[in-house]
Design a protein around this motif. Sequence first.
Motif, short mmCIF file in Angstrom:
data_model
loop_
_atom_site.label_atom_id
_atom_site.label_comp_id
_atom_site.label_asym_id
_atom_site.label_seq_id
_atom_site.Cartn_x
_atom_site.Cartn_y
_atom_site.Cartn_z
N THR A 112 79.60 37.11 -18.90
CA THR A 112 80.72 37.37 -19.79
C THR A 112 81.71 38.33 -19.14
OG1 THR A 112 79.30 37.02 -21.71
CG2 THR A 112 81.36 38.19 -22.10
N ILE A 145 79.75 32.00 -23.77
CA ILE A 145 80.64 32.94 -23.08
C ILE A 145 82.09 32.59 -23.38
CG2 ILE A 145 81.50 33.59 -20.78
CD1 ILE A 145 78.48 33.34 -19.89
N LYS A 148 82.90 33.79 -26.77
CA LYS A 148 83.04 35.25 -26.80
C LYS A 148 84.40 35.69 -26.30
CE LYS A 148 78.17 36.41 -26.05
NZ LYS A 148 77.22 36.97 -25.07
N LEU A 149 84.97 34.94 -25.35
CA LEU A 149 86.29 35.28 -24.81
C LEU A 149 87.42 34.88 -25.74
CD1 LEU A 149 85.85 34.26 -21.06
CD2 LEU A 149 85.73 36.55 -22.06
#
Length: 189
Positions: A112, A145, A148-149
Amino acid sequence: MELATQRVNYRLFEKADFDLFYAVFSDKEIMRYAWIDEILSREKMLAFFEDFLSVGHMPNKNNSYAFAAFSRGNGRFAGFADIQLHSHNENGGCGEIGYFLMQEFWGKGYATEFAGAMTDFGFESLKLHKVCARCNANNLKSENIMKKLGMTKEGELRKVRYKGGSWDDEKYYGILREEWLARRQQATL
């Protein structure tokens, strides 16, 4: 060119980094979900590696910026992170991020951090208007990931990656500059 995040220092790959690069792309587990299989021939790897070397601060032959990543805590090589430019002009452009971690860094949030660093580099330094990423549909960790971004799933291509004797789907995610800016602003509140 160098970048830094909380736990990682990044610099463009150099000729002396061949063994580090080889350690990533010759590892079957690291390459498990990648577009390509691991490369075991050092001769084949050398040709592949040379395409990832930049000249000065310009993109490499693949039109990407490929970074060797090192742990700030112990200086150990942590993996590979890059952003490939699909289009780029004075009005922005689109770049695709990629990342591979050495196994000792798995499961600790480094992927991440790598992906965030490449996304930030794309928007801050390259002035892109969009950053995207793709993953094998079976790679749920990589998909998480992207989420999450703040990336949005834009599609899924059916049976486009041949791995382990079968065809796999691929998921495609992206984030626009204005979405990235809004997330950054929200994080500072």
